[in-house]
Scaffold this motif. Structure first.
Motif, PDB file in Angstrom:
ATOM      1  N   LEU A   1      -1.870   5.834   0.209  1.00  0.00           N
ATOM      2  CA  LEU A   1      -3.305   5.723  -0.064  1.00  0.00           C
ATOM      3  C   LEU A   1      -4.061   6.858   0.618  1.00  0.00           C
ATOM      4  CD1 LEU A   1      -4.971   3.620  -1.677  1.00  0.00           C
ATOM      5  CD2 LEU A   1      -5.605   2.623   0.518  1.00  0.00           C
TER       6      LEU A   1
ATOM      7  N   VAL B   1       0.869  -1.186   0.000  1.00  0.00           N
ATOM      8  CA  VAL B   1       0.000   0.000   0.000  1.00  0.00           C
ATOM      9  C   VAL B   1       0.901   1.230   0.000  1.00  0.00           C
ATOM     10  CG1 VAL B   1      -1.804   1.254   1.241  1.00  0.00           C
ATOM     11  CG2 VAL B   1      -1.771  -1.257   1.276  1.00  0.00           C
TER      12      VAL B   1
ATOM     13  N   LEU C   1      -9.363  -0.848   0.213  1.00  0.00           N
ATOM     14  CA  LEU C   1      -8.621  -2.005  -0.283  1.00  0.00           C
ATOM     15  C   LEU C   1      -9.534  -3.023  -0.953  1.00  0.00           C
ATOM     16  CD1 LEU C   1      -6.105  -2.603   2.662  1.00  0.00           C
ATOM     17  CD2 LEU C   1      -5.655  -1.529   0.447  1.00  0.00           C
TER      18      LEU C   1
ATOM     19  N   PHE D   1      -2.416   0.496  -4.371  1.00  0.00           N
ATOM     20  CA  PHE D   1      -2.164  -0.742  -3.632  1.00  0.00           C
ATOM     21  C   PHE D   1      -2.107  -1.901  -4.616  1.00  0.00           C
ATOM     22  CE2 PHE D   1      -6.759  -0.354  -3.743  1.00  0.00           C
ATOM     23  CZ  PHE D   1      -7.229  -1.648  -3.920  1.00  0.00           C
TER      24      PHE D   1
END
Length: 241
Positions: A14, A11, A54, A65
């Motif tokens: 984000l 990740v 996610l 991601f």
């Protein structure tokens, strides 16, 4: 010679907004294969937003991601699920009027050839579901419903499960059932991101810990380093207990 393992989940920066409100900002971390990450933080810190981003339920406005090297940023929830990332949201993700067996079959609707083997795998991990297979899911105990929800996730052979407050509203004995179910998932080779109200139990389960505060990472490190003083600092007395 040092052997480095590529992260299962990577990740990078984000960032998520709900209108003008920034829910996540520059969140960056890696998750190793077959490991567990505890994501902690006070209410409104961005924990569930991270899970939703996610799993493709909310689009990030920046950052990225990747799962096992595959960039999944901006992909649909179905694409992300098929790639091996399964999100178990707060609340029991089962069809209450359908039987346990019907719930399990629904999880494999797109793979009828592999359905029998997948159902057998679910019963192997959670033997109590075999005994309850003809029972309506809505009549199961809270812990058994969470077990069924997790079984449905594991049937699609995920690489990563995001468990979002699975113990919420459960009696202590049922909380034990949920944690044991997640341990079985790890034993089957599944990595876990755990968003959990019981901080101490989450830390006992996890390898690493990430503390969110106002959408940012306030602390990250090995789970066994996240002691009571640090938890009180970021989570407050009640949440850290």
């Amino acid at each position: 010679m040092t052997v480095t393992t590529s992260p299962l989940l990577a990740v990078r920066a984000l960032t998520v907004r709900y209108g003008a409100a920034q829910a996540l900002r520059d969140v960056t971390f890696d998750l190793a294969p077959n490991s567990a990450l505890a994501v902690l933080g006070p209410n409104g810190a961005g924990k569930s937003t991270l899970a939703r981003a996610l799993s493709g339920l909310v689009p990030p406005v920046a950052g990225s991601f990747a799962l096992d090297g595959r960039d999944l940023t901006g992909q649909s929830p179905d694409t992300i699920r098929r790639a091996g990332l399964v999100h178990l949201p707060e609340g029991r993700g089962v069809f209450p009027t359908l039987t346990v067996m019907e719930n399990l079959r629904m999880a494999t609707a797109c793979d009828r050839r592999g359905r029998a083997a997948a159902v057998d795998r679910a019963f192997e991990i959670f033997p109590v579901l075999r005994e309850r297979q003809r029972q309506a899911a809505g009549t199961l105990s809270g812990g058994e419903q969470q077990m069924l929800s997790l079984a449905r996730a594991l049937m699609v052979d995920p690489r990563l499960v995001i468990a979002d407050e699975l113990s919420l509203g459960l009696a202590p004995r049922m909380v034990d059932v949920v944690f044991e179910s997640l341990r079985r998932a790890r034993a089957a080779g599944v990595a876990v991101i755990m968003i959990e109200q019981f901080a101490s139990r989450a830390l006992d389960f996890a390898d690493r810990c990430l503390v969110l505060q106002r959408g940012r990472i306030a602390w990250s490190g090995d789970a066994d380093r996240a002691g009571p003083e640090l938890l009180r600092r970021y989570l407050g007395e009640a949440t850290a207990a």
